[in-house]
Design an enzyme around this catalytic site. Structure first.
Site, PDB file in Angstrom:
ATOM      1  N   SER A  75       0.803  -1.233   0.000  1.00  0.00           N
ATOM      2  CA  SER A  75       0.000   0.000   0.000  1.00  0.00           C
ATOM      3  C   SER A  75       0.832   1.278   0.000  1.00  0.00           C
ATOM      4  CB  SER A  75      -0.943   0.023   1.196  1.00  0.00           C
ATOM      5  OG  SER A  75      -2.020  -0.852   0.977  1.00  0.00           O
ATOM      6  N   LYS A 113       0.445   3.247  -3.033  1.00  0.00           N
ATOM      7  CA  LYS A 113      -0.716   4.130  -3.223  1.00  0.00           C
ATOM      8  C   LYS A 113      -0.322   5.602  -3.191  1.00  0.00           C
ATOM      9  CE  LYS A 113      -3.824   0.677  -1.124  1.00  0.00           C
ATOM     10  NZ  LYS A 113      -4.497   0.295   0.150  1.00  0.00           N
ATOM     11  N   TYR A 119      -3.459  -2.784 -10.446  1.00  0.00           N
ATOM     12  CA  TYR A 119      -3.357  -2.529  -9.001  1.00  0.00           C
ATOM     13  C   TYR A 119      -2.435  -3.555  -8.314  1.00  0.00           C
ATOM     14  CZ  TYR A 119      -4.797  -2.367  -4.095  1.00  0.00           C
ATOM     15  OH  TYR A 119      -4.800  -2.320  -2.715  1.00  0.00           O
ATOM     16  N   TYR A 151      -4.950   3.654   8.073  1.00  0.00           N
ATOM     17  CA  TYR A 151      -6.323   3.126   8.136  1.00  0.00           C
ATOM     18  C   TYR A 151      -6.926   3.366   9.522  1.00  0.00           C
ATOM     19  CZ  TYR A 151      -3.991   1.136   4.190  1.00  0.00           C
ATOM     20  OH  TYR A 151      -3.237   1.004   3.066  1.00  0.00           O
ATOM     21  N   VAL A 205       1.150  -3.795   3.809  1.00  0.00           N
ATOM     22  CA  VAL A 205       1.133  -5.133   4.421  1.00  0.00           C
ATOM     23  C   VAL A 205       2.413  -5.931   4.138  1.00  0.00           C
ATOM     24  CG1 VAL A 205      -1.375  -5.416   4.631  1.00  0.00           C
ATOM     25  CG2 VAL A 205      -0.217  -6.147   2.528  1.00  0.00           C
TER      26      VAL A 205
HETATM   27  O1  DON Z   1      -4.932  -4.711  -1.783  1.00  0.00           O
HETATM   28  C1  DON Z   1      -4.335  -5.238  -0.856  1.00  0.00           C
HETATM   29  O2  DON Z   1      -4.929  -5.851   0.019  1.00  0.00           O
HETATM   30  C2  DON Z   1      -2.824  -5.149  -0.836  1.00  0.00           C
HETATM   31  N1  DON Z   1      -2.271  -5.177  -2.147  1.00  0.00           N
HETATM   32  C3  DON Z   1      -2.367  -3.878  -0.158  1.00  0.00           C
HETATM   33  C4  DON Z   1      -2.918  -3.697   1.231  1.00  0.00           C
HETATM   34  C5  DON Z   1      -2.019  -2.965   2.143  1.00  0.00           C
HETATM   35  O3  DON Z   1      -0.827  -2.918   1.989  1.00  0.00           O
HETATM   36  C6  DON Z   1      -2.663  -2.377   3.374  1.00  0.00           C
HETATM   37  N2  DON Z   1      -1.686  -1.705   4.205  1.00  0.00           N
HETATM   38  N3  DON Z   1      -1.340  -1.878   5.322  1.00  0.00           N
END
Ligand code: DON
Length: 306
Positions: free
Chosen positions: A65, A68, A190, A241, A259
């Site tokens: 993320s 992003k 994505y 978040y 993550v």
């Molecule tokens: O879309 C997802 O679930 C992952 N590619 C990214 C989520 C993420 O990194 C949330 N951050 N802590």
């Protein structure tokens, strides 16, 4: 100050290893479940060109993320304020992959950092670029002044094969007319963008424009100063978040988590900090990386609230 930062990072890295047995790696993306968890790195890049590192600061990891941030910057460059018609600027108070607010709020995501918001940003990039994930990657290359960063194809494929939840979010938003491209193409781009692999040192350097009013030190202007400040505001309120309030309380700096275990923090006017360790807490944020940045901010007294 330089010697102090280098010594402090070493102390933080030595202490952080003890925290790497807490939490769990993100295994909903199967390729991430294989990352050896007892790892920690930290790097600090300053606006005047210094780079300090400790631990595994040069080890590439999945930025997830944190990508992003780069996608949002690129979309803002292309769309300007029109972007805010399709994505909000409020914290969600929900997990990053939640659907619950979307029905009540007619498919307009709360902010560009929850997955729903990031999928809207990817939709914008799909409209603007033939290969949106390459556009994000090439943007990172321009920020770093080199082309050494790559997308980890195995991680991208692994997430794409397990993307039912993001597919549900995307289809739901599309039913409200807030996605224009095909869901499959959006998910391809994505997942590839999230699978960019970078080290703490690279991430700290790449994000420096956010600490420097939108100008990448030694390179070009990336954003106008007000937009760079707005991204910092979004990082503070939404970057972690439903832990964003806790992060503001503990750390007092704009942050963006992923993550893969990375956390990027910005000290406006001064520096960017990136810490990484794979094991996460229940909100999907790295335990050891958050503790390390908290310790750095507390020891240096750096905070946007002072
Ligand atoms: O879309 C997802 O679930 C992952 N590619 C990214 C989520 C993420 O990194 C949330 N951050 N802590």
């Amino acid at each position: 100050m330089s010697a102090d930062i280098a010594a402090l990072l070493q102390t933080i890295a030595d202490e952080a290893i003890a925290l790497t047995d807490q939490g769990a790696v993100a295994d909903y993306i199967p390729a991430l479940a294989n990352v050896p968890p007892r790892q920690f790195g930290i790097a600090v890049a300053t606006v005047d060109g210094a780079l300090h590192r400790a631990g595994s600061a040069d080890q590439a990891f999945s930025i997830q993320s944190i990508s992003k941030l780069f996608a949002l910057t690129l979309a803002l460059q292309r769309e300007g304020d029109d972007l805010w018609q399709r994505v909000g600027r409020e914290p969600s108070g929900t997990p990053f992959n939640s659907l619950v607010l979307l029905e009540r709020e007619s498919g307009v995501p709360r902010n560009p950092f929850v997955n729903a918001g990031a999928l809207v940003i990817t939709d914008v990039l799909c409209h603007r670029y033939l290969q949106p994930e390459r556009a994000v990657l090439e943007f990172v290359h321009r920020l770093l002044g080199r082309t050494s960063v790559a997308i980890d194809a195995q991680v991208a494929r692994s997430e794409r094969l397990h993307s039912d939840r993001n597919a549900a979010i995307a289809h739901f938003m599309r039913s409200f007319g807030n996605l224009r491209q095909e869901v499959a193409a959006i998910l391809d781009a994505y997942c590839a963008q999230c699978a960019i692999a970078m080290s703490c040192a690279e991430l700290a350097r790449a994000a420096l424009f956010l600490a420097a009013d939108g100008v990448q030190p030694g390179a070009a202007r990336v954003l106008q100063a007000p937009d760079a400040r707005r991204i910092n505001a979004l990082m503070l309120t939404c970057g972690a978040y439903d832990a964003a309030g806790d992060f503001a309380f503990r750390i007092g700096l704009p942050t963006k988590t992923g993550v893969g275990g990375g956390i990027l923090a910005i000290v406006p006017g001064r520096m960017s900090i990136c810490a990484w360790s794979p094991r996460l807490d229940a909100t999907g944020n790295s335990i050891a990386a958050a503790a390390a940045i908290e310790r750095f901010a507390a020891t240096t007294g750096l905070s946007i609230f002072r």
